[in-house]
Design a protein around this motif. Structure first.
Motif, mmCIF file in Angstrom:
data_model
loop_
_atom_site.group_PDB
_atom_site.id
_atom_site.type_symbol
_atom_site.label_atom_id
_atom_site.label_comp_id
_atom_site.label_asym_id
_atom_site.label_seq_id
_atom_site.Cartn_x
_atom_site.Cartn_y
_atom_site.Cartn_z
ATOM 1 N N ARG A 120 35.673 -20.598 -20.287
ATOM 2 C CA ARG A 120 35.104 -19.691 -19.419
ATOM 3 C C ARG A 120 33.624 -20.231 -19.175
ATOM 4 N N PHE A 121 32.939 -21.300 -19.978
ATOM 5 C CA PHE A 121 31.377 -21.219 -19.665
ATOM 6 C C PHE A 121 31.169 -22.199 -18.843
ATOM 7 N N ASP A 122 32.326 -23.016 -18.187
ATOM 8 C CA ASP A 122 32.004 -24.082 -16.956
ATOM 9 C C ASP A 122 32.558 -23.298 -15.806
ATOM 10 N N MET A 123 33.202 -22.196 -15.732
ATOM 11 C CA MET A 123 33.621 -21.456 -14.424
ATOM 12 C C MET A 123 32.433 -21.077 -13.432
ATOM 13 N N ALA A 124 32.583 -21.420 -12.483
ATOM 14 C CA ALA A 124 31.458 -20.894 -11.390
ATOM 15 C C ALA A 124 32.215 -20.996 -10.074
ATOM 16 N N ASN A 125 31.668 -20.041 -9.062
ATOM 17 C CA ASN A 125 32.002 -20.041 -7.833
ATOM 18 C C ASN A 125 30.834 -20.074 -6.780
ATOM 19 N N PHE A 126 31.581 -20.621 -5.660
ATOM 20 C CA PHE A 126 30.291 -20.733 -4.521
ATOM 21 C C PHE A 126 30.263 -19.273 -4.197
ATOM 22 N N ILE A 127 28.817 -19.006 -3.962
ATOM 23 C CA ILE A 127 28.417 -17.805 -3.372
ATOM 24 C C ILE A 127 29.085 -17.557 -1.868
ATOM 25 N N ARG A 128 29.497 -16.634 -1.261
ATOM 26 C CA ARG A 128 29.806 -16.401 -0.024
ATOM 27 C C ARG A 128 28.609 -16.789 0.952
ATOM 28 N N SER A 129 28.618 -17.422 2.039
ATOM 29 C CA SER A 129 27.795 -18.258 2.836
ATOM 30 C C SER A 129 27.112 -17.139 3.602
ATOM 31 N N ASP A 130 27.659 -15.980 3.895
ATOM 32 C CA ASP A 130 27.013 -14.990 4.743
ATOM 33 C C ASP A 130 25.819 -14.272 3.670
ATOM 34 N N VAL A 131 26.438 -14.147 2.198
ATOM 35 C CA VAL A 131 25.393 -13.273 1.630
ATOM 36 C C VAL A 131 24.066 -14.462 1.183
ATOM 37 N N VAL A 132 24.345 -15.804 1.186
ATOM 38 C CA VAL A 132 23.545 -16.762 1.142
ATOM 39 C C VAL A 132 22.224 -16.607 2.230
ATOM 40 N N ALA A 133 22.917 -16.674 3.284
ATOM 41 C CA ALA A 133 22.097 -16.749 4.522
ATOM 42 C C ALA A 133 21.122 -15.190 4.752
ATOM 43 N N VAL A 134 21.866 -14.005 4.526
ATOM 44 C CA VAL A 134 21.066 -12.681 4.345
ATOM 45 C C VAL A 134 20.022 -12.987 3.202
ATOM 46 N N LEU A 151 30.674 -17.179 -13.765
ATOM 47 C CA LEU A 151 31.495 -16.127 -13.747
ATOM 48 C C LEU A 151 31.640 -15.097 -15.113
ATOM 49 N N PHE A 152 30.756 -15.870 -16.020
ATOM 50 C CA PHE A 152 30.786 -15.254 -17.220
ATOM 51 C C PHE A 152 29.413 -15.469 -18.227
ATOM 52 N N ASP A 153 29.043 -14.545 -18.808
ATOM 53 C CA ASP A 153 27.811 -14.376 -19.690
ATOM 54 C C ASP A 153 27.637 -15.516 -20.695
ATOM 55 N N PRO A 154 26.725 -15.770 -21.419
ATOM 56 C CA PRO A 154 26.726 -16.736 -22.547
ATOM 57 C C PRO A 154 27.552 -16.513 -23.652
ATOM 58 N N ASN A 155 28.089 -15.204 -23.561
ATOM 59 C CA ASN A 155 29.006 -14.891 -24.677
ATOM 60 C C ASN A 155 30.314 -14.758 -24.527
ATOM 61 N N GLY A 156 30.608 -15.339 -22.991
ATOM 62 C CA GLY A 156 31.993 -15.326 -22.606
ATOM 63 C C GLY A 156 32.564 -13.806 -22.083
ATOM 64 N N TYR A 157 31.499 -13.100 -21.583
ATOM 65 C CA TYR A 157 32.177 -11.799 -20.933
ATOM 66 C C TYR A 157 31.928 -11.828 -19.427
#
Length: 214
Positions: free
Chosen positions: A131-145, A174-180
């Motif tokens: 879980r600790f390496d799981m990450a997503n790209f933030i939607r580009s429209d949210v980044v722009a706004v 996607l998860f906090d440091p405790n894996g939640y």
């Protein structure tokens, strides 16, 4: 504190509850859908709203609702939280000026957040170590706004929620440091996600100095 907005405003109430801030605050809320624009402007701005949604927006009353006017007058601070769209973000500076001019109190804006595509059932089946390496790209429209709003408002006016939650402008774990899991749908927070964002929020001088419970 009066919080005006959509489901992101509901998330914000959960965040401040998880920090213990509600023990030192009186909070009232008013719902305005992000489709309708969280704006205190002359009604000409409604031309920007899709015609199919305008009737539903009329029922919310925008800022013309009598109960909302009472809440605005009674509040010590006004907090705005929505899934900001570009057309609303462009009008927000004028809107906040109007609110400050008429009600003579601080207006604080909370930015949008996004954790990309989230399928809770699949992610919760992952082993803790994965879980600790799981990450997503933030939607580009949210980044722009968010970038638009950071460039427009001072740090005293704008809280970059995405940066606090994700510690990055472009990607989000996607998860906090405790894996939640932080979000169940990529936009709204789980209880642990609310705690995580609340902990980051309380590190900000504005909140640490004023809202930390005794």
């Amino acid at each position: 504190v009066l919080i005006v907005g959509d489901s992101f405003a509901k998330d914000l109430v959960n965040v401040i509850n998880e920090t213990g801030m509600l023990s030192g605050l009186q909070v009232s809320t008013h719902f305005i859908s992000s489709d309708c624009g969280n704006l205190y402007l002359h009604r000409s701005f409604t031309a920007s709203i899709q015609s199919s949604r305008r009737t539903a927006c009329e029922r919310t009353g925008w800022y013309e609702h009598d109960n909302l006017k009472r809440q605005l007058n009674e509040a010590d601070e006004i907090w705005l939280s929505s899934a900001w769209s570009p057309w609303v973000a462009a009008m927000l500076p004028e809107s906040t000026r109007n609110l400050r001019a008429e009600f003579n109190k601080p207006v604080l804006i909370f930015g949008s957040k996004n954790l990309g595509q989230v399928t809770a059932r699949t992610l919760l089946n992952l082993p803790i170590k994965a879980r600790f390496d799981m990450a997503n790209f933030i939607r580009s429209d949210v980044v722009a706004v968010n970038h638009q709003m950071r460039s427009t408002f001072s740090p005293e006016e704008f809280i970059d929620v995405s940066a606090l939650l994700c510690a990055s402008e472009l990607t989000c774990r996607l998860f906090d440091p405790n894996g939640y899991l932080l979000s169940y749908d990529g936009a709204h927070l789980t209880p642990e996600g609310a705690k995580h964002l609340g902990a980051q929020l309380m590190k900000q001088p504005r909140f640490r100095s004023v809202y930390v419970p005794n």
